[in-house]
Write a protein that holds these residues in place. Structure first.
Motif, PDB file in Angstrom:
ATOM      1  N   LEU A  91     -36.208  -2.372  17.086  1.00 19.86           N
ATOM      2  CA  LEU A  91     -36.182  -0.779  16.246  1.00 19.86           C
ATOM      3  C   LEU A  91     -36.782   0.589  17.551  1.00 19.86           C
ATOM      4  O   LEU A  91     -35.477   0.709  17.725  1.00 19.86           O
ATOM      5  CB  LEU A  91     -36.674  -1.106  15.518  1.00 19.86           C
ATOM      6  CG  LEU A  91     -35.778  -1.621  14.076  1.00 19.86           C
ATOM      7  CD1 LEU A  91     -36.986  -1.116  12.630  1.00 19.86           C
ATOM      8  CD2 LEU A  91     -34.084  -0.761  13.868  1.00 19.86           C
ATOM      9  N   VAL A  92     -37.663  -0.664  18.257  1.00 26.23           N
ATOM     10  CA  VAL A  92     -38.570  -0.159  18.712  1.00 26.23           C
ATOM     11  C   VAL A  92     -37.437   0.380  20.477  1.00 26.23           C
ATOM     12  O   VAL A  92     -38.086   1.317  20.596  1.00 26.23           O
ATOM     13  CB  VAL A  92     -39.384  -0.928  19.745  1.00 26.23           C
ATOM     14  CG1 VAL A  92     -40.367   0.317  20.398  1.00 26.23           C
ATOM     15  CG2 VAL A  92     -40.968  -1.295  18.304  1.00 26.23           C
ATOM     16  N   ASP A  93     -36.902  -0.422  21.188  1.00 31.63           N
ATOM     17  CA  ASP A  93     -36.082  -0.313  21.697  1.00 31.63           C
ATOM     18  C   ASP A  93     -35.104   0.720  21.646  1.00 31.63           C
ATOM     19  O   ASP A  93     -34.514   1.683  22.816  1.00 31.63           O
ATOM     20  CB  ASP A  93     -36.082  -1.341  22.548  1.00 31.63           C
ATOM     21  CG  ASP A  93     -36.557  -2.608  22.727  1.00 31.63           C
ATOM     22  OD1 ASP A  93     -36.213  -3.556  22.753  1.00 31.63           O
ATOM     23  OD2 ASP A  93     -37.943  -2.095  23.098  1.00 31.63           O
ATOM     24  N   ARG A  94     -34.243   0.554  20.144  1.00 34.78           N
ATOM     25  CA  ARG A  94     -33.183   1.638  20.066  1.00 34.78           C
ATOM     26  C   ARG A  94     -33.842   3.552  19.986  1.00 34.78           C
ATOM     27  O   ARG A  94     -33.164   4.008  20.774  1.00 34.78           O
ATOM     28  CB  ARG A  94     -32.889   1.153  18.016  1.00 34.78           C
ATOM     29  CG  ARG A  94     -31.522   2.142  18.017  1.00 34.78           C
ATOM     30  CD  ARG A  94     -30.984   1.048  16.844  1.00 34.78           C
ATOM     31  NE  ARG A  94     -30.824   2.838  16.365  1.00 34.78           N
ATOM     32  CZ  ARG A  94     -30.026   2.503  14.995  1.00 34.78           C
ATOM     33  NH1 ARG A  94     -30.516   1.472  14.437  1.00 34.78           N
ATOM     34  NH2 ARG A  94     -28.857   3.910  14.345  1.00 34.78           N
ATOM     35  N   ALA A  95     -35.491   3.425  19.163  1.00 34.34           N
ATOM     36  CA  ALA A  95     -35.885   4.751  19.245  1.00 34.34           C
ATOM     37  C   ALA A  95     -35.933   5.046  20.840  1.00 34.34           C
ATOM     38  O   ALA A  95     -35.737   6.078  20.962  1.00 34.34           O
ATOM     39  CB  ALA A  95     -37.162   4.569  18.678  1.00 34.34           C
TER      40      ALA A  95
ATOM     41  N   ALA B 326     -45.784  -4.393  20.410  1.00 37.20           N
ATOM     42  CA  ALA B 326     -46.760  -3.091  19.963  1.00 37.20           C
ATOM     43  C   ALA B 326     -47.858  -3.195  19.759  1.00 37.20           C
ATOM     44  O   ALA B 326     -48.862  -4.324  19.673  1.00 37.20           O
ATOM     45  CB  ALA B 326     -45.625  -2.450  19.215  1.00 37.20           C
ATOM     46  N   GLU B 327     -48.317  -1.450  19.700  1.00 37.45           N
ATOM     47  CA  GLU B 327     -49.435  -1.452  19.236  1.00 37.45           C
ATOM     48  C   GLU B 327     -49.500  -1.528  17.814  1.00 37.45           C
ATOM     49  O   GLU B 327     -48.956  -2.061  16.769  1.00 37.45           O
ATOM     50  CB  GLU B 327     -50.068   0.524  19.635  1.00 37.45           C
ATOM     51  CG  GLU B 327     -49.599   0.586  20.382  1.00 37.45           C
ATOM     52  CD  GLU B 327     -50.940   0.211  21.594  1.00 37.45           C
ATOM     53  OE1 GLU B 327     -50.001  -0.135  22.734  1.00 37.45           O
ATOM     54  OE2 GLU B 327     -51.609  -0.130  21.852  1.00 37.45           O
ATOM     55  N   PRO B 328     -50.905  -2.143  16.895  1.00 40.10           N
ATOM     56  CA  PRO B 328     -51.218  -2.566  15.623  1.00 40.10           C
ATOM     57  C   PRO B 328     -51.035  -1.078  14.933  1.00 40.10           C
ATOM     58  O   PRO B 328     -50.765  -0.288  15.871  1.00 40.10           O
ATOM     59  CB  PRO B 328     -52.803  -3.092  16.061  1.00 40.10           C
ATOM     60  CG  PRO B 328     -53.517  -2.558  16.851  1.00 40.10           C
ATOM     61  CD  PRO B 328     -52.648  -2.283  18.641  1.00 40.10           C
ATOM     62  N   GLU B 331     -51.844   3.296  16.060  1.00 37.39           N
ATOM     63  CA  GLU B 331     -51.883   2.898  17.142  1.00 37.39           C
ATOM     64  C   GLU B 331     -50.195   3.792  17.627  1.00 37.39           C
ATOM     65  O   GLU B 331     -49.457   3.273  16.944  1.00 37.39           O
ATOM     66  CB  GLU B 331     -51.809   2.651  18.064  1.00 37.39           C
ATOM     67  CG  GLU B 331     -53.962   1.080  17.922  1.00 37.39           C
ATOM     68  CD  GLU B 331     -54.737   2.533  17.912  1.00 37.39           C
ATOM     69  OE1 GLU B 331     -56.526   2.683  16.692  1.00 37.39           O
ATOM     70  OE2 GLU B 331     -54.748   3.003  18.435  1.00 37.39           O
ATOM     71  N   MET B 332     -50.527   4.933  18.956  1.00 32.79           N
ATOM     72  CA  MET B 332     -49.437   4.830  19.084  1.00 32.79           C
ATOM     73  C   MET B 332     -49.037   4.374  20.249  1.00 32.79           C
ATOM     74  O   MET B 332     -49.839   4.346  20.898  1.00 32.79           O
ATOM     75  CB  MET B 332     -49.554   6.302  19.335  1.00 32.79           C
ATOM     76  CG  MET B 332     -48.062   7.940  19.851  1.00 32.79           C
ATOM     77  SD  MET B 332     -47.305   7.480  18.758  1.00 32.79           S
ATOM     78  CE  MET B 332     -47.581   9.194  17.308  1.00 32.79           C
ATOM     79  N   LEU B 333     -47.762   3.938  20.001  1.00 30.19           N
ATOM     80  CA  LEU B 333     -47.173   3.781  21.678  1.00 30.19           C
ATOM     81  C   LEU B 333     -46.092   4.617  22.153  1.00 30.19           C
ATOM     82  O   LEU B 333     -45.635   5.350  21.461  1.00 30.19           O
ATOM     83  CB  LEU B 333     -45.992   2.276  21.153  1.00 30.19           C
ATOM     84  CG  LEU B 333     -45.517   1.783  21.969  1.00 30.19           C
ATOM     85  CD1 LEU B 333     -46.441   1.275  23.010  1.00 30.19           C
ATOM     86  CD2 LEU B 333     -44.041   0.791  21.888  1.00 30.19           C
ATOM     87  N   PHE B 334     -47.020   5.140  23.094  1.00 34.89           N
ATOM     88  CA  PHE B 334     -45.754   6.076  23.830  1.00 34.89           C
ATOM     89  C   PHE B 334     -44.578   6.441  24.620  1.00 34.89           C
ATOM     90  O   PHE B 334     -45.234   5.393  25.384  1.00 34.89           O
ATOM     91  CB  PHE B 334     -47.156   7.066  24.478  1.00 34.89           C
ATOM     92  CG  PHE B 334     -47.771   8.578  23.570  1.00 34.89           C
ATOM     93  CD1 PHE B 334     -49.578   7.621  23.495  1.00 34.89           C
ATOM     94  CD2 PHE B 334     -46.774   9.546  23.866  1.00 34.89           C
ATOM     95  CE1 PHE B 334     -50.211   8.935  22.730  1.00 34.89           C
ATOM     96  CE2 PHE B 334     -48.207  10.304  22.306  1.00 34.89           C
ATOM     97  CZ  PHE B 334     -49.164   9.800  22.543  1.00 34.89           C
ATOM     98  N   PHE B 335     -43.726   6.394  24.500  1.00 32.20           N
ATOM     99  CA  PHE B 335     -42.657   6.112  25.780  1.00 32.20           C
ATOM    100  C   PHE B 335     -42.819   7.114  26.475  1.00 32.20           C
ATOM    101  O   PHE B 335     -43.068   7.927  26.935  1.00 32.20           O
ATOM    102  CB  PHE B 335     -41.226   6.651  25.012  1.00 32.20           C
ATOM    103  CG  PHE B 335     -41.041   5.288  24.178  1.00 32.20           C
ATOM    104  CD1 PHE B 335     -40.886   5.634  22.395  1.00 32.20           C
ATOM    105  CD2 PHE B 335     -41.531   3.984  23.298  1.00 32.20           C
ATOM    106  CE1 PHE B 335     -40.163   4.803  21.322  1.00 32.20           C
ATOM    107  CE2 PHE B 335     -41.444   3.138  22.444  1.00 32.20           C
ATOM    108  CZ  PHE B 335     -40.481   4.243  22.004  1.00 32.20           C
TER     109      PHE B 335
END
Lengths: 124, 335
Positions: A91-95, B326-328, B331-335
């Motif tokens: 889902l993270v990758d899709r986003a 990902a972050e716990p 927290e924000m995971l920025f792309f």
């Protein structure tokens, strides 16, 4: 005029908590309870500075909303952050592939969320 | 399994389904009510926590306003605070004390001068007494000169003139003496009164200065004590507000977990209802003596699996959909 943040979540509790944290810093918050309602808001208003959306919602979920926003020429550059309980990598990758700017797992940290809002939408 | 076992299988499955259906029907309203109440209570708790936060921040702000009113920090274009007014009063009092000191010195000098004036007047009265004595001796001399003049007859006429002059001068001196004596006696009455008045004024000044000093000292002490108490209250208030905000974040996190549990429970119910519908469709297919196609069975099995994974987070052991590195939470995971 304060900047407008579109908050999309089917849980009223989350909308109240997140909305209060963002309003406290001087932003305006526009609420929608699912993806379809959010699209209707974006159709009517051109002054939305940023979207914060959940993933799991009835009707249209958050990732479908993100993809719909990216397809609209007038909204393609609108920053979208996902705020969800989901942590699945697919889902993270899709986003990420659909153009989201960030992914945050609930429960949210108000300071971190506000820093992201300030970074992506600018000062109130 | 042979064809002849199908009616018995249908009968057993039908009874089982009836039992399941009744169990779901009995529990569903209760579960829905529990979820509804839970969501309502969570929302109410969220509102209460937010109100507590807002109230504590408002109280702290009020306290800081009161503290700034008492402080002596000068803020540009702002009206003077109580602390500034007290400081100005203290400055004015210090100037008044200075003036009182000057006045007291001047009054002391006046008292000194009055004493000297009194001594001088006494000396003048003594001199007047001596001059009076000299005048009396001159009168006697004049009287004697007249007697001698009468004895000497016409040859002593010049002597008479001189004696007359001397007598006139003596009388004039005596008249002046009386006047000087009268003035001196008046002065002797006035000078002590002036000295007494200066003394009384000195005492009054000293008394007023001491009273005002005590009063100003008390006012300044009160202001300092109030400032110290308020500063302590502001510091404690800030610490307490920070504590409340931190605890409210903790409460909000817990409420978000509870909200998530309600959503998961709601999803489970939907999943069970969907599973029940699939079971019902399968039983209806059995009732119509239709044998399900292998593809249909596989499709229905996939449908049940999809529903099961639909709204609930995947198991950590699920290899098809691994959890993000990902972050716990928070927290924000920025792309």
């Amino acid at each position: 005029m304060a900047k407008n943040i579109l908050l999309v979540d089917d849980s009223k509790t989350v909308r109240v908590q997140v909305g209060a944290a963002i309003r406290d810093k001087g932003y305006n918050v526009v609420e929608a309870s699912d993806g379809l309602e959010a699209l209707a808001v974006l159709e009517k208003r051109r002054d939305i500075a940023m979207v914060i959306s959940d993933v799991n919602m009835p009707g249209m979920d958050g990732l479908e909303l993100l993809e719909a926003i990216q397809r609209r020429p007038d909204c393609a550059k609108l920053p979208v952050v996902i705020l969800t309980t989901e942590a699945r990598q697919q889902l993270v990758d899709r986003a990420k592939g659909a153009g989201a700017k960030g992914w945050m797992i609930k429960p949210f940290n108000p300071q971190v969320l506000l820093a992201a809002v300030q970074k992506l939408a600018g000062n109130p | 399994m042979t064809d002849s076992s199908f009616p018995e299988l249908r009968s057993v499955a039908g009874a089982l389904w009836g039992h399941i259906e009744r169990a779901i029907a009995a529990r569903l309203p209760v579960l829905e009510r529990v979820i509804e109440l839970s969501e309502r209570e969570v929302l109410a708790a969220v509102m209460i926590v937010q109100n507590i936060n807002a109230e504590s921040k408002r109280a702290l702000k009020d306290l800081e306003v009161v503290a700034s009113c008492l402080s002596t920090t000068r803020v540009k274009n702002a009206p003077p605070s109580l602390g500034d007014s007290v400081a100005q009063q203290a400055d004015a009092y210090a100037q008044f004390v200075g003036l009182c000191g000057t006045t007291e010195r001047q009054l002391s000098e006046q008292q000194g001068l009055a004493g000297k004036a009194s001594i001088a007047v006494k000396r003048i009265l003594n001199i007047v007494g001596e001059v009076d004595g000299i005048a009396q001796r001159a009168c006697i001399t004049t009287f004697n000169a007249r007697i001698e003049s009468a004895r000497m007859g016409a040859a002593a006429r010049t002597f008479d003139v001189i004696a007359d002059e001397l007598r006139d001068m003596t009388e004039a001196v005596q008249r002046l003496n009386v006047e000087i004596k009268s003035i001196g006696e008046e002065l002797m009455k006035v000078i002590p009164v002036m000295a007494e008045g200066a003394g009384t004024l000195r005492e009054s000044h000293a008394h007023i200065s001491a009273s005002l000093g005590k009063h100003m000292s008390e006012v300044c002490d009160s202001q300092r004590r109030a400032m110290a108490v308020l500063n302590d209250a502001v510091v404690a208030g800030r610490a307490r507000t920070d504590e409340i905000v931190e605890q409210s974040h903790e409460v909000m996190s817990r409420l978000q977990f509870q909200d998530r549990i309600s959503q998961d429970l709601s999803a489970l119910i939907n999943q069970e209802i969907a599973s029940g519908e699939l079971v019902e469709r399968s039983l209806m297919a059995l009732d119509s003596d239709e044998r399900p196609e292998p593809d249909d069975v596989e499709r229905e099995g996939r449908a049940i699996e999809e529903i099961r994974h639909g709204n609930i987070q995947a198991d950590e052991s699920d290899e098809e959909s691994p959890r993000a590195e990902a972050e716990p939470a928070g927290e924000m995971l920025f792309f």
